[in-house]
Design a protein around this motif. Structure first.
Motif, PDB file in Angstrom:
ATOM      1  N   LEU A  32       0.876  -1.164   0.000  1.00 55.51           N
ATOM      2  CA  LEU A  32       0.000   0.000   0.000  1.00 55.51           C
ATOM      3  C   LEU A  32       0.916   1.217   0.000  1.00 55.51           C
ATOM      4  N   VAL A  33       0.704   2.120  -0.975  1.00 57.20           N
ATOM      5  CA  VAL A  33       1.621   3.239  -1.171  1.00 57.20           C
ATOM      6  C   VAL A  33       0.869   4.556  -1.086  1.00 57.20           C
ATOM      7  N   ASP A  34       1.436   5.513  -0.342  1.00 59.31           N
ATOM      8  CA  ASP A  34       0.953   6.889  -0.374  1.00 59.31           C
ATOM      9  C   ASP A  34       1.481   7.536  -1.655  1.00 59.31           C
ATOM     10  N   VAL A  35       0.582   7.906  -2.554  1.00 58.21           N
ATOM     11  CA  VAL A  35       0.980   8.412  -3.866  1.00 58.21           C
ATOM     12  C   VAL A  35       1.476   9.855  -3.732  1.00 58.21           C
ATOM     13  N   ARG A  36       2.683  10.098  -4.193  1.00 55.04           N
ATOM     14  CA  ARG A  36       3.241  11.441  -4.223  1.00 55.04           C
ATOM     15  C   ARG A  36       3.036  12.101  -5.586  1.00 55.04           C
ATOM     16  N   ALA A  37       3.005  11.295  -6.638  1.00 60.51           N
ATOM     17  CA  ALA A  37       2.763  11.806  -7.988  1.00 60.51           C
ATOM     18  C   ALA A  37       2.255  10.665  -8.848  1.00 60.51           C
ATOM     19  N   ALA A  38       1.238  10.948  -9.673  1.00 55.92           N
ATOM     20  CA  ALA A  38       0.690   9.958 -10.607  1.00 55.92           C
ATOM     21  C   ALA A  38       0.856  10.481 -12.029  1.00 55.92           C
ATOM     22  N   GLY A  39       1.302   9.629 -12.931  1.00 57.83           N
ATOM     23  CA  GLY A  39       1.493  10.030 -14.308  1.00 57.83           C
ATOM     24  C   GLY A  39       0.196  10.025 -15.100  1.00 57.83           C
ATOM     25  N   VAL A  40       0.068  11.002 -15.996  1.00 56.66           N
ATOM     26  CA  VAL A  40      -1.073  11.083 -16.910  1.00 56.66           C
ATOM     27  C   VAL A  40      -0.616  10.571 -18.268  1.00 56.66           C
TER      28      VAL A  40
END
Length: 324
Positions: A32-40
């Motif tokens: 389970l990861v706290d998302v810091r950045a997600a790619g579009v």
């Protein structure tokens, strides 16, 4: 509960909805990861529109980087607090996401989470295209469409690093400057001239060894016209729409040409292959041999604007969504 960008019906960017969802508990072999950045990515728009069908409702996104918040059973090599990146974790447009530990890559200490998120899907795509789909050799001339886009800038750099000569296509003077900065030897503004005619002029009629085409319908026919005998057309995307059915006889008439429609998942077939490609990609980033351009950062709440900008071809480099 965490914020997530949810699609409940297929359609335009207006269907994107910021919602509160319950994060899933990681199972065996998962993080389970706290998302810091997600790619579009364009694949997100295909899923939103229903071109690539998925069960509704669903949370968009496949790629990102962040910090491990919990570790499932049977996971080794990762601990809470580790920084990781991934390219194939559905639901990444969210504050938290569950990622397969086998397909998570430890982010090097000298690489930021944003750079890691920006490098994964498009960087691994560029890597397999120049190493596996058509392996660029010293002296090869190749054509890269959308050379100032996220994949295009990385493709150009990786092809040059392998000794290739790169011709890039772009739409504006600003994008031409970026493509040249990435190493493109020649840049064609397709809005002003027929790119196939220009390729013919630049190569003295010899054509190119490979065309890397993520545009699709609008470029396909003229891309094929750019190829040297036995050249390779790698159709890895369709930002302008799908290509109509093709008569195989065209490949014969064009000079025993090769046509392939590759996709990333088939080039990350095992955890070992995933790790190898990531190792090579991030080694180049850490050494300063590969520059990852982040063209835009948007809060999760502005995912609609990110999709509008991407589909409107108003962007360069990589777009990221940043959870609050």
């Amino acid at each position: 509960m965490v914020e997530a960008v949810v699609v409940r019906a297929n359609g335009g960017p207006e269907v994107l909805e910021l919602a509160r969802v319950e994060p899933r508990t990681p199972g065996a072999g998962e993080l389970l990861v706290d998302v810091r950045a997600a790619g579009v990515n364009y694949i997100d728009t295909y899923q939103r529109r229903g071109i690539y069908p998925v069960d509704l409702p669903f949370t968009l996104g496949k790629e990102g980087a962040g910090v491990v918040a919990a570790v499932g059973e049977d996971v080794t090599g990762f601990a809470v607090g580790d920084h990781v990146a991934w390219a194939e974790a559905p639901g990444s447009y969210a504050g938290q996401v569950v990622v397969s530990a086998a397909m998570a890559f430890p982010v090097p200490a000298d690489v930021t989470d944003e750079t890691a998120a920006a490098a994964m899907l498009q960087g691994l795509t560029a890597h397999y295209l120049v190493t596996s789909t058509y392996s660029v050799k010293p002296g090869d001339t190749v054509l890269v469409h959308a050379a100032a886009g996220g994949v295009g800038l990385l493709l150009t750099q990786l092809a040059k690093a392998r000794g290739g000569r790169v011709i890039g296509t772009v739409s504006t003077a600003e994008k031409e400057a970026l493509a040249r900065e990435a190493g493109a030897d020649e840049v064609i503004r397709y809005t002003e001239t027929d790119f196939a005619d220009e390729v013919d002029r630049i190569t003295g009629g010899a054509g190119v060894a490979a065309v890397y085409d993520g545009v699709g319908k609008d470029t396909f026919d003229r891309s094929m016209a750019c190829l040297a005998p036995r050249g390779m057309l790698a159709l890895f995307g369709a930002s302008s729409g799908p290509v109509p059915p093709v008569d195989p006889q065209r490949l014969n008439a064009g000079g025993s040409l090769f046509l392939t429609r590759p996709t990333l998942a088939h080039h990350l077939a095992t955890p070992e292959e995933f790790r190898r490609r990531c190792d090579e990609l991030f080694s180049a980033i850490s050494a300063g041999r590969l520059n990852v351009r982040i063209g835009g950062r948007y809060p999760l709440a502005e995912a609609r604007r990110a999709h509008e900008d991407l589909e409107g071809r108003r962007t360069t480099g990589k777009l990221l969504l940043i959870p609050g």
